[in-house]
Design a protein around this motif. Structure first.
Motif, PDB file in Angstrom:
ATOM      1  N   GLU A 226      -5.876 -12.072 -26.784  1.00 14.65           N
ATOM      2  CA  GLU A 226      -5.383 -11.045 -25.855  1.00 14.65           C
ATOM      3  C   GLU A 226      -4.191 -11.554 -25.062  1.00 14.65           C
ATOM      4  OE1 GLU A 226      -8.860  -8.262 -24.252  1.00 14.65           O
ATOM      5  OE2 GLU A 226      -9.346 -10.398 -24.146  1.00 14.65           O
ATOM      6  N   ASN A 227      -4.250 -12.821 -24.635  1.00  9.41           N
ATOM      7  CA  ASN A 227      -3.130 -13.397 -23.883  1.00  9.41           C
ATOM      8  C   ASN A 227      -1.880 -13.465 -24.755  1.00  9.41           C
ATOM      9  OD1 ASN A 227      -4.435 -13.747 -21.458  1.00  9.41           O
ATOM     10  ND2 ASN A 227      -5.158 -15.802 -21.959  1.00  9.41           N
ATOM     11  N   SER A 228      -2.009 -13.866 -26.017  1.00  5.46           N
ATOM     12  CA  SER A 228      -0.836 -14.004 -26.879  1.00  5.46           C
ATOM     13  C   SER A 228      -0.222 -12.650 -27.204  1.00  5.46           C
ATOM     14  CB  SER A 228      -1.195 -14.745 -28.167  1.00  5.46           C
ATOM     15  OG  SER A 228      -2.058 -13.966 -28.967  1.00  5.46           O
ATOM     16  N   MET A 229      -1.004 -11.576 -27.188  1.00  6.77           N
ATOM     17  CA  MET A 229      -0.471 -10.257 -27.502  1.00  6.77           C
ATOM     18  C   MET A 229       0.268  -9.640 -26.311  1.00  6.77           C
ATOM     19  SD  MET A 229      -0.826  -9.727 -30.616  1.00  6.77           S
ATOM     20  CE  MET A 229      -0.347  -8.020 -30.702  1.00  6.77           C
ATOM     21  N   SER A 230       0.032 -10.145 -25.113  1.00 12.82           N
ATOM     22  CA  SER A 230       0.724  -9.583 -23.957  1.00 12.82           C
ATOM     23  C   SER A 230       1.849 -10.492 -23.461  1.00 12.82           C
ATOM     24  CB  SER A 230      -0.269  -9.284 -22.831  1.00 12.82           C
ATOM     25  OG  SER A 230      -0.964 -10.446 -22.474  1.00 12.82           O
ATOM     26  N   GLU A 231       1.999 -11.668 -24.046  1.00 10.49           N
ATOM     27  CA  GLU A 231       3.111 -12.537 -23.690  1.00 10.49           C
ATOM     28  C   GLU A 231       4.381 -11.990 -24.333  1.00 10.49           C
ATOM     29  OE1 GLU A 231       2.275 -16.569 -24.765  1.00 10.49           O
ATOM     30  OE2 GLU A 231       0.445 -16.613 -23.580  1.00 10.49           O
ATOM     31  N   LYS A 232       5.453 -11.994 -23.594  1.00 11.03           N
ATOM     32  CA  LYS A 232       6.703 -11.434 -24.110  1.00 11.03           C
ATOM     33  C   LYS A 232       7.464 -12.464 -24.935  1.00 11.03           C
ATOM     34  CE  LYS A 232       7.175  -7.719 -20.883  1.00 11.03           C
ATOM     35  NZ  LYS A 232       8.071  -6.931 -20.062  1.00 11.03           N
ATOM     36  N   THR A 233       8.127 -11.949 -25.947  1.00 12.12           N
ATOM     37  CA  THR A 233       8.939 -12.749 -26.846  1.00 12.12           C
ATOM     38  C   THR A 233      10.385 -12.299 -26.703  1.00 12.12           C
ATOM     39  OG1 THR A 233       7.107 -12.900 -28.424  1.00 12.12           O
ATOM     40  CG2 THR A 233       9.307 -13.359 -29.272  1.00 12.12           C
ATOM     41  N   ALA A 234      11.290 -13.243 -26.583  1.00 12.51           N
ATOM     42  CA  ALA A 234      12.718 -12.916 -26.494  1.00 12.51           C
ATOM     43  C   ALA A 234      13.251 -12.633 -27.891  1.00 12.51           C
ATOM     44  CB  ALA A 234      13.486 -14.059 -25.852  1.00 12.51           C
ATOM     45  N   ILE A 235      13.873 -11.475 -28.056  1.00 13.92           N
ATOM     46  CA  ILE A 235      14.477 -11.104 -29.331  1.00 13.92           C
ATOM     47  C   ILE A 235      15.827 -10.442 -29.059  1.00 13.92           C
ATOM     48  CG2 ILE A 235      12.275 -10.790 -30.525  1.00 13.92           C
ATOM     49  CD1 ILE A 235      12.705  -7.724 -30.243  1.00 13.92           C
ATOM     50  N   THR A 236      16.600 -10.326 -30.103  1.00 13.24           N
ATOM     51  CA  THR A 236      17.851  -9.570 -30.021  1.00 13.24           C
ATOM     52  C   THR A 236      17.805  -8.484 -31.070  1.00 13.24           C
ATOM     53  OG1 THR A 236      19.089 -11.481 -29.239  1.00 13.24           O
ATOM     54  CG2 THR A 236      20.365  -9.677 -30.198  1.00 13.24           C
ATOM     55  N   LEU A 237      17.959  -7.242 -30.625  1.00 15.57           N
ATOM     56  CA  LEU A 237      18.056  -6.114 -31.539  1.00 15.57           C
ATOM     57  C   LEU A 237      19.530  -5.729 -31.630  1.00 15.57           C
ATOM     58  CD1 LEU A 237      15.056  -3.838 -30.461  1.00 15.57           C
ATOM     59  CD2 LEU A 237      15.166  -5.490 -32.353  1.00 15.57           C
ATOM     60  N   THR A 238      20.019  -5.609 -32.847  1.00 17.14           N
ATOM     61  CA  THR A 238      21.399  -5.209 -33.065  1.00 17.14           C
ATOM     62  C   THR A 238      21.390  -3.734 -33.438  1.00 17.14           C
ATOM     63  OG1 THR A 238      21.952  -7.436 -33.787  1.00 17.14           O
ATOM     64  CG2 THR A 238      23.528  -5.684 -34.321  1.00 17.14           C
ATOM     65  N   ILE A 239      21.732  -2.895 -32.462  1.00 13.70           N
ATOM     66  CA  ILE A 239      21.674  -1.447 -32.631  1.00 13.70           C
ATOM     67  C   ILE A 239      23.094  -0.900 -32.635  1.00 13.70           C
ATOM     68  CG2 ILE A 239      20.811   0.719 -31.685  1.00 13.70           C
ATOM     69  CD1 ILE A 239      18.588  -0.937 -30.318  1.00 13.70           C
ATOM     70  N   ASN A 240      23.446  -0.264 -33.739  1.00 13.33           N
ATOM     71  CA  ASN A 240      24.780   0.325 -33.893  1.00 13.33           C
ATOM     72  C   ASN A 240      25.883  -0.693 -33.615  1.00 13.33           C
ATOM     73  OD1 ASN A 240      23.488   2.824 -34.429  1.00 13.33           O
ATOM     74  ND2 ASN A 240      23.294   3.157 -32.223  1.00 13.33           N
ATOM     75  N   GLY A 241      25.654  -1.932 -34.068  1.00 17.29           N
ATOM     76  CA  GLY A 241      26.645  -2.989 -33.936  1.00 17.29           C
ATOM     77  C   GLY A 241      26.672  -3.689 -32.598  1.00 17.29           C
ATOM     78  N   ARG A 242      25.793  -3.306 -31.702  1.00 14.68           N
ATOM     79  CA  ARG A 242      25.767  -3.911 -30.361  1.00 14.68           C
ATOM     80  C   ARG A 242      24.461  -4.673 -30.173  1.00 14.68           C
ATOM     81  NH1 ARG A 242      24.767  -0.982 -24.944  1.00 14.68           N
ATOM     82  NH2 ARG A 242      25.067  -2.705 -23.520  1.00 14.68           N
ATOM     83  N   ASP A 243      24.548  -5.912 -29.694  1.00 12.51           N
ATOM     84  CA  ASP A 243      23.361  -6.739 -29.474  1.00 12.51           C
ATOM     85  C   ASP A 243      22.685  -6.382 -28.158  1.00 12.51           C
ATOM     86  OD1 ASP A 243      23.713  -8.096 -31.841  1.00 12.51           O
ATOM     87  OD2 ASP A 243      24.689  -9.829 -30.922  1.00 12.51           O
TER      88      ASP A 243
END
Length: 168
Positions: free
Chosen positions: A13-30
Motif C-alpha cells: 500500500e505504501n509503494s502504491m501511494s509513493e509518487k514517482t517522478a516522470i516526464t510526459l512528452t505531450i504534443n512535443g512539450r515535456d
C-alpha cells in the motif's frame, strides 16, 4: 499486521501511494510531474499537465472519449498508467491544429457535421487520426469496425463516418 511505517498500511500500500517522478512528452512539450504508480494517463494529462481536451467518460475503456495517441498508436488513456507512457510521444487533441489552422480531420468533422455536443469528439478525432496515419488505405468495413469502438450518443455515427472518409 502493521507496515514498516507503523501506520497500519502494508508495504505494498505504501509503494502504491509513493509518487514517482516522470516526464510526459505531450504534443512535443515535456511535462515533468510526480505521480502515484496507479495514476491513469488520462488523469495525469488533464490534472497534472493541464491538457483538458482529453475527456474522461466511462473510465473502463469502453467509450473511447479518452483516446490519445501514444507512440503512434491510439490508446484509451483511462486504461494506461501515466508511468507506462513516460518517455513516449503523446498526442492529444490540443496537438492536432497548427495554430489557427485546423487539422484536416478537425475540418472534416466541421464540414460534415460530425459533432454535436462534442464530448466524444476528441476521442473520435484521435482514434481516426491515429488509424489513418498507420493505415491510410483502410477499407470501409475496417474503418467502420474501428470507429464503432468509440461511443457517441448524439450523431448516430453516420456523420462521423462521413467526416473520417472525407479527411482520408
Amino acid at each position: 499486521p502493521r507496515g514498516a511505517a507503523g501506520n497500519g498500511k502494508s508495504r505494498k500500500e505504501n509503494s502504491m501511494s509513493e509518487k514517482t517522478a516522470i516526464t510526459l512528452t505531450i504534443n512535443g512539450r515535456d511535462h515533468a510531474i510526480a505521480v502515484e504508480p496507479r495514476r491513469t494517463l488520462a488523469d495525469a494529462i488533464r490534472e497534472d499537465c493541464g491538457q483538458t481536451g482529453t475527456h474522461i467518460g466511462c473510465e473502463h475503456g469502453v467509450c473511447g472519449a479518452c483516446t490519445v495517441i501514444v507512440d503512434g498508436e491510439p490508446v484509451r488513456s483511462c486504461l494506461m498508467f501515466a508511468v507506462q507512457a513516460a518517455g513516449k510521444p503523446i498526442r492529444t487533441i490540443e496537438g492536432l491544429a497548427d495554430g489557427d489552422t485546423l487539422h484536416p480531420m478537425q475540418q472534416a468533422f466541421m464540414d460534415n457535421h460530425g459533432l454535436q455536443c462534442g464530448f466524444c469528439t476528441p476521442g473520435f478525432l484521435m482514434l481516426a487520426v491515429g488509424v489513418l496515419e498507420r493505415e491510410p488505405d483502410i477499407g470501409d468495413d475496417e474503418l467502420l469496425d474501428v470507429l464503432s469502438s468509440n461511443l457517441c450518443r448524439c450523431t448516430g455515427y453516420q456523420q462521423i463516418v462521413e467526416a473520417v472518409k472525407h479527411a482520408a
